[in-house]
Design an enzyme around this catalytic site. Sequence first.
Site, PDB file in Angstrom:
ATOM      1  N   HIS A 164       0.873  -1.175   0.000  1.00  0.00           N
ATOM      2  CA  HIS A 164       0.000   0.000   0.000  1.00  0.00           C
ATOM      3  C   HIS A 164       0.917   1.234   0.000  1.00  0.00           C
ATOM      4  CE1 HIS A 164      -2.848   2.903   1.868  1.00  0.00           C
ATOM      5  NE2 HIS A 164      -3.790   2.105   1.408  1.00  0.00           N
ATOM      6  N   ASP A 210       2.848  -4.714   7.927  1.00  0.00           N
ATOM      7  CA  ASP A 210       1.649  -3.900   7.735  1.00  0.00           C
ATOM      8  C   ASP A 210       0.452  -4.842   7.872  1.00  0.00           C
ATOM      9  OD1 ASP A 210      -0.624  -2.740   6.700  1.00  0.00           O
ATOM     10  OD2 ASP A 210       0.331  -1.939   4.899  1.00  0.00           O
ATOM     11  N   GLN A 216      -4.691  -5.369   6.685  1.00  0.00           N
ATOM     12  CA  GLN A 216      -5.665  -6.276   6.075  1.00  0.00           C
ATOM     13  C   GLN A 216      -5.645  -7.673   6.691  1.00  0.00           C
ATOM     14  OE1 GLN A 216      -7.962  -5.329   4.114  1.00  0.00           O
ATOM     15  NE2 GLN A 216      -7.179  -3.392   3.285  1.00  0.00           N
ATOM     16  N   LYS A 241     -10.920  -0.986   9.940  1.00  0.00           N
ATOM     17  CA  LYS A 241     -11.084  -2.124   9.031  1.00  0.00           C
ATOM     18  C   LYS A 241     -11.524  -3.373   9.784  1.00  0.00           C
ATOM     19  CE  LYS A 241      -7.471  -0.440   5.937  1.00  0.00           C
ATOM     20  NZ  LYS A 241      -8.141   0.047   4.725  1.00  0.00           N
ATOM     21  N   CYS A 263      -4.653   2.563  -3.844  1.00  0.00           N
ATOM     22  CA  CYS A 263      -3.431   3.042  -3.189  1.00  0.00           C
ATOM     23  C   CYS A 263      -2.265   2.089  -3.403  1.00  0.00           C
ATOM     24  CB  CYS A 263      -3.639   3.261  -1.696  1.00  0.00           C
ATOM     25  SG  CYS A 263      -4.886   4.467  -1.320  1.00  0.00           S
TER      26      CYS A 263
END
Lengths: 411, 145
Positions: A122, A199, A202, A225, A364
């Site tokens: 991202h 990261d 997700q 999220k 993104c």
Amino acid sequence: MFDVQKVREQFPILHQEVNGHPLVYLDNSATSQKPIQVIEALEEYYNSYNSNVHRGVHTLGSKATDGYEGARDRVQSFINAKNREEIIFTRGTTTALNIVASSYAKAKLNEGDEIVLTPMEHHSNIIPWQQVAKATGAVLKYIPLQPDGTISLEDVEETVTDKTKIVTMVHVSNVLGTMNPVKEVGEIAHNHGAIMIVDGAQSSPHKKIDVQDLNCDFFAFSAHKMCGPTGIGALYGKKELLDDMEPFEFGGEMIDEVGLYESTWKELPYKFEGGTPIIGGAIGFAKAIDYLEEIGLENIEAHEKMLVQYAMDRLTEHEDVEVYGPPADQRAGILTFNIKGVHPHDVATVLDSQGVAVRAGHHCARPLMNWLGCTATARASFYLYNTKSDVDAFVDALVTAKEYFGDVYAE
Amino acid sequence: MSMQSNLDTLYRQVIMDHYKNPRNRGELDENDALTINMNNPSCGDRIQLHLQVENDQVVDAKFTGEGCSISLSSASMMTDTVKGKSIEEALEISGIFSEMVQGKEYDDEKYDLGDIEALQGVTKFPARIKCATLAWKAMEKGLDE
Ligand SMILES: Cc1ncc(COP(=O)(O)O)c(C=O)c1O
């Protein structure tokens, strides 16, 4: 027992019509919907104990402080961090990654050092490192992608060297749904004396996270999220690394002593939480974690796997729909695709006319779009409240889009 | 099927015609023409506009790029419209276009807007307004210089 209809009852927003059709919300990777429990926790905080934390002597102040610090304990247990002070509340994943880039990397990296990442990041896990490279003379190195959008550990071995100081990557790609072997990558990084940053924007909504098992040095994620409110997320960092870093923002709340010309910082985690913190957000975040754990992350993961498998099976009937990324059994509940000859914006507009909300654009992840050879794609992403009939509505709407544009083309 | 007809107000036949058979797609010699690159950073559309300006007059306009039916048909219509116009006229039409797609009152008499009015349908699709205005913004940027 996981009962999707029961789950749906907890999400007031799902029960509405959009453009004359029942809402089918498939933009979960952008942000998830919020269950009533989270909405009520926010309401309760603002209605009955809103106050600033850590300073008030009064009753509401203590209640708010308990709520905020209790949320930290909740996040700690959610990702199984060893110490509570390893959890820093941030505005979200973006801020968390920027803290590491600024307070760790800019201070520690030198010319010629390497930062290793992947082309599926991202923008929030690319641009901070470009800035670090500019400031320090470090260089960025990308691990190449396999044709199905995964990475191989051999390529990681090839890319990481003794000059590598940082390896950073997405746990789950927000475009391809690829699940990266971050634990194994972390081992390679550590063998070369580099740190491992994950990261988790997700992954945290969909699977059980154990930062001690992953043995990563930093882990970043966002509440919005994962059924929580916007405006809050967390940075996990190993204590010895965080202790050795300078603060990111300076001001109230984060200081120990303040003189006219010099100041000193509070201990962890407060030195990274300058200013009035995101109190309501943290309380909502904790409630979202309660909610997800009650349902069970393993149930959520299994439900999404079922949906993505079902969606991919149904799409095989449509040869003109190209799905990007790994096979269903190797991906999270994310499905990025294009319909041949129809631009994704147009696809998304037709889907929206049928009540189906998907994302269209570059998500993104411009470098990844270049790798895919397109400027934009459409994306459907699933969460615990989606159903097989949502998938059916989605596929039907795709057929409508194809027919609609097919007709216009034919004329 | 009100939504179907709503879709039809967005995707008018003229728009589809410009999308399928874009006018003025291509490049102009860099020695004679300005080149303006414009992105829509939120969705990935990119357009490269070439404008040949002589004596305050737009004598030729061409474009290349990638985007959806709305952004590309709009580029096609825009280039058709500004060719032969003075800089002042082109900017004025751009202003009228901008008012139109935002759903405001606009002057439809001063110039023959022709196909452009087909893009009015975007007012009902706020997310698509930026697609419609991309090429026009590129033109404004080029002519402002
Ligand atoms: C993989 C990934 N990383 C980082 C982010 C940024 O998260 P936030 O916008 O919450 O800071 C996102 C969100 O879109 C994402 O999908």
